[in-house]
Scaffold this active site. Structure first.
Site, short mmCIF file in Angstrom:
data_model
loop_
_atom_site.label_atom_id
_atom_site.label_comp_id
_atom_site.label_asym_id
_atom_site.label_seq_id
_atom_site.Cartn_x
_atom_site.Cartn_y
_atom_site.Cartn_z
N ASP A 263 -7.13 4.20 -4.50
CA ASP A 263 -7.75 4.03 -3.19
C ASP A 263 -8.36 5.40 -2.88
O ASP A 263 -8.64 6.16 -3.82
CB ASP A 263 -6.71 3.59 -2.13
CG ASP A 263 -7.34 3.07 -0.85
OD1 ASP A 263 -7.73 1.89 -0.80
OD2 ASP A 263 -7.49 3.85 0.12
N LYS B 107 0.86 -1.18 0.00
CA LYS B 107 0.00 0.00 0.00
C LYS B 107 0.89 1.22 0.00
O LYS B 107 2.04 1.17 0.45
CB LYS B 107 -0.88 0.02 1.25
CG LYS B 107 -2.15 0.84 1.08
CD LYS B 107 -3.19 0.03 0.35
CE LYS B 107 -4.41 0.86 0.03
NZ LYS B 107 -5.53 -0.03 -0.39
P1 NDP Z 1 -12.97 7.50 -2.68
O1 NDP Z 1 -11.93 8.54 -2.46
O2 NDP Z 1 -13.51 7.30 -4.03
O3 NDP Z 1 -14.20 7.77 -1.70
C1 NDP Z 1 -14.01 7.85 -0.34
C2 NDP Z 1 -15.33 8.19 0.31
O4 NDP Z 1 -15.21 8.01 1.72
C3 NDP Z 1 -15.74 9.64 0.10
O5 NDP Z 1 -17.12 9.73 0.10
C4 NDP Z 1 -15.12 10.32 1.32
O6 NDP Z 1 -15.77 11.53 1.70
C5 NDP Z 1 -15.36 9.27 2.38
N1 NDP Z 1 -14.35 9.40 3.43
C6 NDP Z 1 -13.01 9.39 3.28
N2 NDP Z 1 -12.40 9.59 4.46
C7 NDP Z 1 -13.39 9.74 5.35
C8 NDP Z 1 -13.40 9.98 6.74
N3 NDP Z 1 -12.26 10.10 7.44
N4 NDP Z 1 -14.61 10.06 7.35
C9 NDP Z 1 -15.77 9.94 6.65
N5 NDP Z 1 -15.81 9.73 5.33
C10 NDP Z 1 -14.64 9.62 4.70
O7 NDP Z 1 -12.35 6.14 -2.09
P2 NDP Z 1 -12.79 4.64 -2.39
O8 NDP Z 1 -14.25 4.57 -2.60
O9 NDP Z 1 -11.88 4.11 -3.42
O10 NDP Z 1 -12.39 3.92 -1.02
C11 NDP Z 1 -13.31 3.78 0.06
C12 NDP Z 1 -12.84 2.68 0.97
O11 NDP Z 1 -12.79 1.45 0.25
C13 NDP Z 1 -11.45 2.84 1.58
O12 NDP Z 1 -11.42 2.24 2.85
C14 NDP Z 1 -10.57 2.03 0.64
O13 NDP Z 1 -9.37 1.62 1.26
C15 NDP Z 1 -11.49 0.87 0.35
N6 NDP Z 1 -11.22 0.09 -0.85
C16 NDP Z 1 -11.14 0.68 -2.07
C17 NDP Z 1 -10.92 -0.08 -3.19
C18 NDP Z 1 -10.90 0.50 -4.55
O14 NDP Z 1 -10.80 -0.27 -5.51
N7 NDP Z 1 -11.03 1.81 -4.72
C19 NDP Z 1 -10.70 -1.54 -3.10
C20 NDP Z 1 -10.91 -2.08 -1.78
C21 NDP Z 1 -11.14 -1.27 -0.71
P3 NDP Z 1 -14.96 12.93 1.62
O15 NDP Z 1 -14.98 13.31 0.19
O16 NDP Z 1 -15.74 13.85 2.50
O17 NDP Z 1 -13.57 12.68 2.13
O1 2IT Z 2 -7.74 -1.86 -0.87
C1 2IT Z 2 -7.69 -2.32 -2.03
O2 2IT Z 2 -7.82 -3.53 -2.26
C2 2IT Z 2 -7.50 -1.38 -3.13
N1 2IT Z 2 -7.45 -0.17 -2.90
C3 2IT Z 2 -7.33 -1.89 -4.53
C4 2IT Z 2 -5.94 -2.38 -4.75
C5 2IT Z 2 -5.61 -2.75 -6.17
O3 2IT Z 2 -4.41 -2.96 -6.40
O4 2IT Z 2 -6.48 -2.84 -7.03
#
Ligand code: NDP
Ligand code: 2IT
Length: 496
Positions: free
Chosen positions: A217, A177
């Protein structure tokens, strides 16, 4: 191993005091002499009598002593180690081989300065991170997070989780990461591009399709990946498609990668419900976040006949009993990059609640998809009181340990992030396959593959839970199944 033995082992972990371990192995916690590794025969005699419970306690003590200011990392390590004692009981060779001692220490940690100039001409300096945790199953693989809260503890917890998640997918990818404490909110496109270019000016030397393959992420989506990939191409003089995933579909990206994490989490819910002869159809679903994971979880829940009723950001949440309008949500979040309150302002019947989390809204299924520790004990109580049936973690570690315990003891189906959100990284691995073969698969074909992978991930976790005497416990199941795969490979590859 039966349920009683598992409970006994778990109790034994609590019972083994630090003093007792230190008494028997006075230098062990800081020198990691607890295992009988082939290259360290001199330490073998001191440790032959360690039980799995003692071994876990010893490693936890060492990790705590070495990383005192890393609460998120310690939380993630505790969750994994405390759930795999049945695996160590069944495989004493994992204790003897020092698997735990090695796994909790990243193979490599890279910290670097990221200087850039903002639109006002001021110099800004951020901190960059890449923690390459394990490459035993394949090239390092895991996302980059840009968020002001990013620090070493957060990157290490995410990298540690990624090892087991990636192993669970069965796709041949290691765990890593990275990211930065840079805050993209409110920055112009030009500032985002300059930041990404500076970030990649250092990170490029540690990447490569066979070495380390990042993805997105929090705060890193299609726009950022474009700028990061572009700079890698510039400084290396290589159009190396397989060094980044989540690329645009027109320039090497895979169909369904954008949707994969959210879609996969919903498929995982369907799998958990399916065991009990239920489906998502007709169920109310509560989702937090409004980013990549949340948007496509909402999208797929709707397609499967459920009603997703909430979305949120760090300012508050919206509730829409008619079902969240995905097109409107995407317009507000992906195109305008506006706040979630805007959704309620434009959608008749929707309500915005400032400064609160969505878990107070009655739902049948909850998919926390924002960030770590966003669903605590109080939230779990509210969900249980409202009759929630299943919780699946779209985000990484969104539920606190206390919340997980409450949900599981109330009989709620609980899908941990390592399993439930594995669809994103699994589809990243599909993107790597397509890049390596210079192929492009169709959307439908790719989605069918994702669905099959999520069914396999579910089955691996479900069966491991049964095998280790904790039927229905997907935390034990996912951690055990992922850990087993990593541990066998580490043993086979020697002391590395
Ligand atoms: P994005 O940046 O697209 O979206 C994040 C969302 O979460 C936004 O709505 C943001 O709101 C909110 N958020 C972020 N930080 C906080 C906080 N401290 N408190 C409240 N809300 C918060 O990120 P992703 O959708 O890609 O990721 C979301 C989660 O999923 C993370 O935990 C990530 O690690 C996990 N994940 C992502 C993957 C991927 O493929 N993208 C794969 C697997 C897991 P705001 O704009 O107000 O910050
Ligand atoms: O938390 C996760 O699994 C991710 N943010 C996606 C990682 C990836 O390499 O697609």
């Amino acid at each position: 191993m039966d349920v009683a033995s598992v409970a006994a082992v778990t109790r034994a972990i609590d019972a083994v005091t630090v003093d007792r371990v230190k008494e028997r192995h006075p230098r062990a916690p800081l020198h990691l002499e607890s295992s009988t590794m082939p290259s360290a025969p001199s330490t073998a005699s001191a440790t032959e009598s360690l039980t799995s419970a003692e071994s876990i306690r010893l490693v936890l003590d060492t990790v705590e002593a070495r990383n005192p200011n890393e609460p998120e990392f310690l939380q993630a390590v505790h969750e994994v180690l405390e759930s795999i004692s049945p695996v160590l009981e069944a495989h004493p060779e994992f204790v003897d081989g020092g698997i735990l001692e090695r796994l909790v220490e990243p193979e490599r940690q890279i910290l670097f300065r990221v200087p850039w100039v903002d639109d006002a001409g001021r110099l800004q300096v951020n901190r960059g991170f890449r923690v390459q945790f394990s490459s035993v199953l394949g090239p390092y693989k895991g996302g980059l997070r840009f968020h002001p809260s990013v620090n070493l503890s957060i990157i290490k917890f995410l990298g540690f989780e990624q090892i087991f998640k990636n192993a669970l997918t069965g796709q041949g990818i290691g765990g890593a990461k990275g990211g930065s404490d840079f805050d993209p909110h409110g920055r112009s496109n030009a500032e985002i591009m300059r930041f990404c270019q500076s970030f990649m000016n250092e990170l490029y030397r540690h990447l490569g399709e066979h070495t380390d393959v990042p993805a997105g992420d929090i705060g890193v989506g299609a726009r950022e990946i474009g700028y990061l990939f572009g700079q890698y191409r510039k400084v290396t003089n290589r159009h190396e498609s397989g060094m980044f995933t989540g690329k645009g579909v027109q320039w090497g990206g895979a169909e369904v990668r954008t949707e994969a994490t959210g879609y996969g989490a919903v498929f995982f819910v369907e799998e958990m419900l399916g065991v009990h002869g239920e489906t998502l159809h007709g169920k109310r679903v509560g989702i937090s976040g409004s980013g990549n994971v949340a948007i496509y979880a909402i999208d797929k829940a709707r397609q499967l006949g459920a009603t997703p009723v909430t979305a949120s950001d760090s300012s508050g949440y919206v509730v829409d009993d008619a079902g969240i309008d995905v097109d409107l949500l995407r317009q507000i979040k992906e195109v305008e990059r506006a706040r979630i309150s805007e959704y309620a302002a434009r959608r008749p019947g929707a309500r915005y609640v400032e400064g609160a989390r969505p878990w107070e809204v009655p739902v049948d299924v909850a998919i926390p998809s924002a960030t770590q520790n966003e669903l605590d004990q109080g939230d779990a109580r509210a969900l249980i009181a409202n009759g929630v049936r299943a919780v699946a973690e779209g985000a990484n570690m969104p539920s606190t340990p206390e919340a997980i315990e409450l949900l599981q003891s109330a009989g709620v189906l609980f899908g941990p992030g390592k399993a439930a959100n594995a669809g994103g990284v699994a589809t990243s691995a599909l993107e790597m396959s397509q890049n390596a073969a210079r192929q492009r698969w169709s959307f439908d074909d790719s989605e069918a593959k994702l669905r099959a992978i999520m069914a396999d991930v579910h089955d691996a976790a479900f069966q491991a839970a049964e095998r280790y005497g904790r039927p229905g416990d997907y935390v034990v199941g996912a951690n055990s199944a992922g850990f087993e795969r990593v541990a066998h490979a580490m043993l086979a590859q020697g002391v590395i």
